[in-house]
Design an enzyme around this catalytic site. Structure first.
Site, PDB file in Angstrom:
ATOM      1  N   LYS A  41      43.642  45.961  40.052  1.00 31.58           N
ATOM      2  CA  LYS A  41      42.485  45.924  39.140  1.00 31.58           C
ATOM      3  C   LYS A  41      42.555  47.004  38.059  1.00 31.58           C
ATOM      4  CE  LYS A  41      40.059  42.480  40.858  1.00 31.58           C
ATOM      5  NZ  LYS A  41      39.934  41.229  40.065  1.00 31.58           N
ATOM      6  N   GLU A  73      31.130  44.247  36.673  1.00 36.29           N
ATOM      7  CA  GLU A  73      30.674  43.660  37.927  1.00 36.29           C
ATOM      8  C   GLU A  73      31.730  43.977  38.975  1.00 36.29           C
ATOM      9  OE1 GLU A  73      32.571  42.106  35.857  1.00 36.29           O
ATOM     10  OE2 GLU A  73      34.102  41.302  37.199  1.00 36.29           O
ATOM     11  N   SER A  92      48.229  42.654  46.484  1.00 36.02           N
ATOM     12  CA  SER A  92      47.387  43.020  45.340  1.00 36.02           C
ATOM     13  C   SER A  92      46.562  44.290  45.558  1.00 36.02           C
ATOM     14  CB  SER A  92      46.468  41.856  44.978  1.00 36.02           C
ATOM     15  OG  SER A  92      45.687  41.493  46.100  1.00 36.02           O
TER      16      SER A  92
END
Lengths: 272, 413
Positions: free
Chosen positions: B103, B125, B392
């Site tokens: 991210k 968010e 991830s």
């Protein structure tokens, strides 16, 4: 002629401004919404906006979100709202606009929706998350069925978008008085009058102003330069409080009547 | 129907999606209230100009290397490979990126962009909290005010990340409406953005939302696949046969897949959250149960009822618990370029335990869905084949929740 166009023509001839209340269909029940619409007509409202409840209303403040949730608790659908209009049409000729999000229309099927709107007596549709430019199938279907396509214009809209919005809108252009979601505000932004004037340079379609108007004083002020004044959350809040009480329609009448009167007097003061 | 032209990916032609209207075939677009239209057009212009600005690109490259710690390793998982007894499995170690997940690639890129646009305030968010932590981190680094919206259910299951965000100086605002998860956090972030448009940039955390967000996020994430290509060529001297990644909105999957999209020999599988199983209705497998619709500004596959109301989703993993999927994934699904499947909660929890004990790598519950599918498919492949699984994110954030599941009798160690 579409009822909305006919109404604005009549108002223009009288130098008058439209008062347009918004309520959420099915809050607290569809039967109560029916009664409230008739009271709104009796109070002298020109056009009624019926909100179609949606699970994810990103353009709405808390008051309208909660109203949608109350309606969704008993599974009110877009089909139900169209059918409600069909029922209302048995006794009323008030102009009705559906205020909705796009996904329920997609699920309904754009063409079927447009045809059903026409047969039920819906006069216009405002799809809040479908700006001009993204709307080809929708616009074609509603145009073909004589349903007005009302688009939002915003304080952030530059001149090229204002021109596109003005060109795409039929019935009226809905000017959002400030950035943000639906809900009551203490004052009217100073930029509204100028923006209304600039939209009017692009179109002869009437321009109504909403988002944030809740008091007779505000309605009177906006009525001086706009063709329509829209009040939503203040009425929805009251319906939320009163709920299924038998007095709700009468209470709404009493709340809305001064708003209607203020709008009409604001128009008269400014335009006569 | 999409045109036949949109239905193919030509190996020698440039890949040119999205088109000028932000479409990927029939998906994507810009379905937003009018107030957001101009800001989105401004964002697109700012992004295009940043892409060709050497100073911006140099800042980004430097921070990627020295702050995020890129390139992340491509690690040959020897014991996991031996255990499965099929193809060789490599893990792309995004869990080793700063803040513990992919991210940060997007959050840092977008936050740099926000600063370049002169925005003083950033909102985001978050579902699992990884995007929120990444954005809070980037804002701390760049000295920007940050507010993160998070569903109260997600706050409960990702307490550690809530604390991390606050420690990093961000405000975490609970969202108690609707399903109290990622979908509702996005609703609230969009309401904030539409209200504070003048001074605020919304850092959307995945390849979702109105154009240009899916493109911006993809472009900041595609570094994953670019590195993986170089690394596998160094280690194996050839391209992989299969890529596997989990898909919530789909940013880590697009990050890994994008650089290989025109290599016809490379197969790709996106793994959605099967929850308790699509047949139960409690899941987030959009391709298994969704129909085409519009949520949060983009046309895509959406889990919804017959009347267009968005349905609640369920996944053990907060980061995959979302009723729609990135529009470019929807397009790749329709043209058959990428296969999409799902892994249920149970399979993900089993994979979580397996990869922890075999490789000493505790995966995020999201990534565990990709591992779960590798467990299923790798044994069917031959030993000379090569699979890359996108790890991830790291699983520290999930340990308390997994321990509750395990101790709660739903599974045993």
């Amino acid at each position: 002629m579409n009822r909305i166009d006919a109404r604005f023509e009549l108002l223009a001839a009288q130098g008058d401004t439209a008062f347009i209340p918004y309520i959420t269909a099915g809050d607290p029940t569809l039967a109560m919404t029916h009664k409230i619409v008739l009271e709104l007509e009796r109070a002298g409202c020109d056009i009624v906006e019926l909100g179609v409840p949606f699970s994810d209303p990103i353009a709405d403040g808390v008051v309208n979100q909660e109203a949608a949730q109350r309606a969704l608790k008993h599974n009110v659908t877009l089909h139900d709202v169209v059918n409600l209009v069909r029922e209302i049409r048995k006794t009323s000729e008030i102009s009705i606009v559906l205020f909705t999000y796009y996904n329920p229309i997609l699920a309904y099927g754009v063409d079927t929706f447009a045809k059903d709107c026409a047969s039920a007596g819906v006069d216009g549709v405002l799809c809040v998350d479908l700006p001009p430019g993204e709307d080809a199938d929708y616009k074609r279907a509603l145009d073909a069925n004589g349903i007005a396509t009302i688009f939002l214009a915003a304080p952030t809209s530059p001149p090229d978008r204002i021109a596109l919005i003005a060109k795409s809108s039929t019935g009226f252009v809905y000017y959002v008085s400030r950035t943000g979601v639906t809900g009551e505000r203490a004052d009217i932004a100073t930029t509204v009058q100028g923006m209304v004037a600039s939209i009017k340079q692009h179109t002869s379609t009437p321009v109504a102003v909403g988002f944030g108007i809740s008091s007779p004083a505000q309605a009177m002020e906006v009525a001086g330069y706009a063709d329509g004044v829209i009040v939503g959350s203040a009425i929805v809040r009251l319906i939320g409080k009163s709920g299924e009480s038998l007095d709700t329609p009468k209470m709404i009448y009493e709340f809305v009547k001064p708003l209607v009167d203020a709008t009409k007097s604001g128009a008269t003061t400014a335009k006569v | 129907m999409p045109s036949s032209e949109a239905l193919s990916i030509t190996p020698n032609a440039p890949y040119s999606l999205p088109d000028s209207r932000g479409r990927y075939g029939r998906f994507g677009g810009r379905y937003v209230p009018e107030t957001l239209m101009h800001p989105l057009l401004e964002l697109e212009q700012a992004y295009v100009s940043a892409q060709t600005d050497p100073a911006f690109q140099a800042d980004l490259a430097s921070l990627r290397e020295h702050y995020i710690g890129r390139p992340t390793p491509l690690y040959f998982a020897k014991r996991f490979t031996e255990h499965l007894g099929g193809a060789k499995v490599y893990l792309k170690r995004e869990d080793l990126a700063h803040t513990g997940a992919h991210k940060i690639n997007n959050a840092l890129g977008q936050t740099l962009l926000a600063k370049r646009m002169g925005k003083k305030r950033v909102i985001a968010e978050t579902g699992a909290g990884q995007h929120g932590v990444a954005t809070a981190t980037a804002c701390a680094l760049l000295g920007l005010e940050c507010e993160v919206y998070m569903g109260t259910e997600d706050m409960e299951r990702q307490k550690l990340n809530v604390f991390r965000m606050r420690l990093l100086g961000s405000k975490v605002t609970p969202v108690d409406s609707g399903t109290k998860t990622l979908k509702d956090a996005i609703n609230e972030a969009m309401r904030d953005w539409v209200t504070n448009i003048e001074n605020t940039h919304y850092v959307l955390g995945t390849v979702e939302g109105p154009h240009p967000y899916p493109q911006i996020c993809r472009d900041f994430q595609k570094i994953i696949g670019e590195e993986a290509r170089k690394q596998i060529m160094e280690q194996e001297g050839r391209l992989p046969d299969l890529l596997i990644a989990c898909v919530g909105g789909g940013s880590n999957a697009i990050g890994l897949f994008f650089d290989f999209i025109k290599d016809a020999s490379v197969k790709m599988i996106g793994v959605e959250a099967g929850g308790h199983g699509p047949e139960t209705g409690q899941h987030a497998a959009r391709f298994a149960g969704g129909v085409v619709g519009m949520l949060h500004g983009a046309m895509s596959y959406v889990l919804q009822d017959a009347h267009g109301q968005i349905m609640g989703t369920h996944s053990v993993s907060a980061g995959l618990d979302y009723p729609s999927i990135g529009p470019e994934h929807a397009h790749w699904h329709d043209i058959g370029r990428v296969e999409y499947t799902y892994a249920n909660d149970d399979a993900a929890l089993e994979a979580f335990k397996l990869i922890s004990s075999l490789e000493g790598i505790i995966p995020a519950l999201e990534s565990a869905h990709a591992i779960a599918h590798a467990v299923k498919v790798v044994p069917t492949l031959s030993k000379d084949q090569i699979v890359i699984v996108n790890m991830s994110g790291r699983g520290d954030k999930d340990v308390p929740q997994v321990s509750r599941f395990l101790l709660g009798g739903e599974a045993t160690l």
